[in-house]
Design a protein around this motif. Structure first.
Motif, short mmCIF file in Angstrom:
data_model
loop_
_atom_site.label_atom_id
_atom_site.label_comp_id
_atom_site.label_asym_id
_atom_site.label_seq_id
_atom_site.Cartn_x
_atom_site.Cartn_y
_atom_site.Cartn_z
N THR A 156 8.88 -5.87 21.48
CA THR A 156 8.20 -5.68 20.35
C THR A 156 9.49 -6.08 19.16
O THR A 156 10.47 -6.65 19.52
CB THR A 156 8.17 -4.33 20.01
N VAL A 157 9.01 -6.14 17.80
CA VAL A 157 9.85 -6.56 16.82
C VAL A 157 9.74 -5.38 15.82
O VAL A 157 8.57 -5.06 15.45
CB VAL A 157 9.51 -7.82 15.93
N LEU A 158 10.82 -4.73 15.66
CA LEU A 158 10.76 -3.59 14.50
C LEU A 158 11.40 -3.77 13.20
O LEU A 158 12.37 -4.53 12.96
CB LEU A 158 11.46 -2.54 15.25
N TYR A 159 10.65 -3.29 12.29
CA TYR A 159 11.10 -3.34 10.89
C TYR A 159 12.08 -2.26 10.54
O TYR A 159 12.26 -1.19 11.26
CB TYR A 159 9.92 -2.95 9.77
N SER A 160 13.27 -2.70 9.85
CA SER A 160 14.39 -1.57 9.53
C SER A 160 14.90 -1.58 8.37
O SER A 160 14.70 -2.73 7.54
CB SER A 160 15.32 -1.83 10.76
N ASP A 161 15.81 -0.76 8.03
CA ASP A 161 16.68 -0.71 6.90
C ASP A 161 16.08 -0.79 5.72
O ASP A 161 15.73 -1.81 4.89
CB ASP A 161 17.57 -1.96 7.06
N TYR A 162 15.30 0.25 5.01
CA TYR A 162 14.40 0.30 3.90
C TYR A 162 15.40 0.96 2.84
O TYR A 162 14.77 1.48 1.81
CB TYR A 162 13.28 1.21 4.39
N GLU A 163 16.80 1.26 2.74
CA GLU A 163 17.15 1.71 1.71
C GLU A 163 17.13 1.24 0.41
O GLU A 163 17.14 1.94 -0.55
CB GLU A 163 18.81 1.54 2.20
N HIS A 164 16.78 -0.17 0.33
CA HIS A 164 16.75 -0.59 -0.88
C HIS A 164 15.21 -0.94 -1.43
O HIS A 164 15.05 -1.88 -2.26
CB HIS A 164 17.52 -2.01 -1.02
N VAL A 165 14.43 -0.41 -0.81
CA VAL A 165 12.85 -0.45 -0.83
C VAL A 165 12.61 -0.21 -2.63
O VAL A 165 13.35 0.74 -2.75
CB VAL A 165 11.91 0.45 -0.12
N GLY A 166 11.83 -0.97 -3.21
CA GLY A 166 11.59 -0.79 -4.45
C GLY A 166 10.53 -1.68 -5.01
O GLY A 166 10.09 -2.78 -4.33
N VAL A 167 9.95 -1.48 -6.10
CA VAL A 167 9.19 -2.54 -6.83
C VAL A 167 9.71 -3.89 -7.27
O VAL A 167 10.81 -3.64 -8.22
CB VAL A 167 8.29 -1.71 -7.91
N ALA A 168 9.33 -4.91 -7.09
CA ALA A 168 9.68 -6.25 -7.36
C ALA A 168 8.85 -7.24 -7.06
O ALA A 168 8.09 -7.01 -6.20
CB ALA A 168 11.09 -6.45 -6.59
N PRO A 169 8.97 -8.47 -7.36
CA PRO A 169 8.09 -9.44 -6.92
C PRO A 169 8.39 -9.84 -5.67
O PRO A 169 9.69 -9.66 -5.25
CB PRO A 169 8.36 -10.86 -7.79
N GLU B 49 0.74 -1.20 -0.04
CA GLU B 49 0.07 0.10 0.06
C GLU B 49 0.73 1.08 0.10
O GLU B 49 0.47 2.38 0.03
CB GLU B 49 -1.00 0.06 1.27
N TYR B 50 2.25 1.06 -0.05
CA TYR B 50 3.03 2.31 -0.18
C TYR B 50 2.62 3.13 -1.10
O TYR B 50 2.88 2.96 -2.34
CB TYR B 50 4.72 1.88 0.11
N PRO B 51 2.47 4.58 -0.75
CA PRO B 51 2.28 5.32 -1.93
C PRO B 51 3.29 6.01 -2.57
O PRO B 51 3.19 6.73 -3.72
CB PRO B 51 1.08 6.41 -1.28
N GLY B 52 4.36 5.99 -2.19
CA GLY B 52 5.44 6.96 -2.68
C GLY B 52 6.18 6.36 -3.88
O GLY B 52 5.83 5.19 -4.38
N GLU B 53 7.16 7.00 -4.42
CA GLU B 53 7.80 6.61 -5.65
C GLU B 53 9.04 5.88 -5.36
O GLU B 53 9.71 6.31 -4.39
CB GLU B 53 8.31 7.95 -6.41
N THR B 54 9.18 4.75 -5.79
CA THR B 54 10.31 3.80 -5.81
C THR B 54 10.76 3.38 -7.12
O THR B 54 9.79 3.32 -8.01
CB THR B 54 10.05 2.62 -4.69
N GLY B 55 12.05 2.83 -7.18
CA GLY B 55 12.31 2.27 -8.52
C GLY B 55 12.08 1.01 -8.65
O GLY B 55 11.48 0.24 -7.65
N PHE B 56 12.23 0.23 -9.80
CA PHE B 56 12.13 -0.91 -10.22
C PHE B 56 13.31 -1.66 -10.15
O PHE B 56 14.36 -1.41 -10.79
CB PHE B 56 11.40 -1.23 -11.71
N PHE B 57 13.63 -2.59 -8.93
CA PHE B 57 14.85 -3.22 -8.53
C PHE B 57 15.99 -2.01 -8.69
O PHE B 57 16.82 -2.29 -9.15
CB PHE B 57 15.15 -4.54 -9.69
N PRO B 58 15.73 -1.27 -7.61
CA PRO B 58 16.73 -0.15 -7.63
C PRO B 58 18.15 -0.32 -7.65
O PRO B 58 18.56 -1.54 -6.79
CB PRO B 58 16.01 0.71 -6.61
#
Length: 315
Positions: free
Chosen positions: A220-233, A139-148
């Motif tokens: 708790t368990v925290l999500y982290s390290d989103y530097e490589h977020v992008g569109v992919a399967p 559901e993330y609405p921001g711009e990301t690359g494809f396999f950045p």
């Protein structure tokens, strides 16, 4: 052998990164008089004590890749996750949430997490959290690359490995280039991926082994390290996690209304990760410990059959 950084030079680089993080933090009004380095591999991570802030300073990056764009993506995704009330590491509220440049380094500042437990890197146990992350990131609405970063990164790295027999035998590089020629079109665009794997959707994914990048505390368990977020399967996040982990993911995916893992796509993503690993050898001169760290994966790749056209089930 061509230039390889010495341990003394690596330690000096780490200290410069730490000093830059402290100086920038001080300029932003933080007290970092008790700062210390917590971690030093691709990034130098600095505890800016007594302030409850941690700085992350990239010091080793592939040629052709600049950190700032990835850092902006990471900050944006983490802020969005936090705005939804999701458990995540967040940028420090004590400084602006943007990359800071100082003395040749670009850094980001994060809220310190107290009481972090030792990481057991148990992919099977952590797969339900990965599936949930995929359901959120879809559901993330921001711009990301494809396999950045994959296209330019791999091509340039293979060029840098040409003639570097000390890093990679020529026969391995020839094989890697041949496999990349077959697989690189898949990561060139969503339409190219769709032609290779009709009916398999892509979405925003973590991009960098999310099970490995979970931070656990007693509460708790925290999500982290989103530097490589992008569109992919989603399979891009699941490569080389093993059959038990995939089964664990699929069980959680059913409960979340997600699709199960496509095995053909998974095999292709695993081979792309193999080639990403081969390309990482180009960074050994900057980070010599990589040579040992990649050795086992390199041997496993060599033991597989070379990837060819129409070879989606290669193992």
């Amino acid at each position: 052998m061509a230039f390889v950084i010495t341990e003394e030079e690596r330690a000096a680089r780490s200290q410069r990164a730490c000093d830059a993080a402290v100086a920038a933090a001080t300029g932003l009004g933080l007290d970092a008089s008790e700062a210390k380095i917590l971690y030093d591999v691709f990034s130098v991570v600095v505890d800016l004590a007594p302030s409850p802030v941690v700085a992350r300073v990239p010091v080793v990056t592939p040629r052709g890749i600049t950190s700032t764009g990835f850092q902006r993506t990471e900050l944006a995704v983490s802020r969005w996750m936090a705005s939804r009330g999701e458990p995540t590491v967040v940028p420090s509220a004590l400084v602006p949430a943007e990359p800071v440049e100082r003395d040749g380094f670009t850094m980001t500042y994060w809220e310190k997490v107290e009481g972090v437990l030792p990481n057991d890197y148990d992919a099977v146990r952590r797969m339900p959290a990965v599936a949930r992350l995929h359901s959120i990131l879809a559901e993330y609405p921001g711009e990301t690359g494809f396999f950045p970063g994959m296209q330019g990164y791999v091509d340039l790295a293979f060029d840098d490995l040409e003639g570097r027999e000390d890093l990679l035998p020529a026969s391995d590089l020839t094989r890697a280039r041949a496999e990349w020629a077959v697989l690189s079109p898949i990561v060139a665009s969503p339409s190219a991926f769709a032609r290779a794997f009709p009916g398999v959707p892509v979405q925003v994914v973590h991009g960098d082994a999310p099970f490995y990048n979970l931070i656990e505390t007693a509460d708790t368990v925290l999500y982290s390290d989103y530097e490589h977020v992008g569109v992919a399967p989603v399979e891009w996040d699941l490569a080389h996690t093993g059959e038990e982990a995939i089964a664990s993911y699929n069980a959680a995916a059913v409960d979340l209304g997600l699709r199960p893992v496509d095995i053909d796509v998974l095999r292709a993503m695993e081979r792309l990760r193999d080639l990403q690993m081969v390309a990482a050898l180009a960074m050994v001169p900057q980070l010599p410990l990589l040579a040992d760290g990649l050795s086992s994966s390199l041997q496993t790749w060599r033991a597989t059959e070379p990837w060819q056209h129409g070879n989606a089930s290669s193992k």
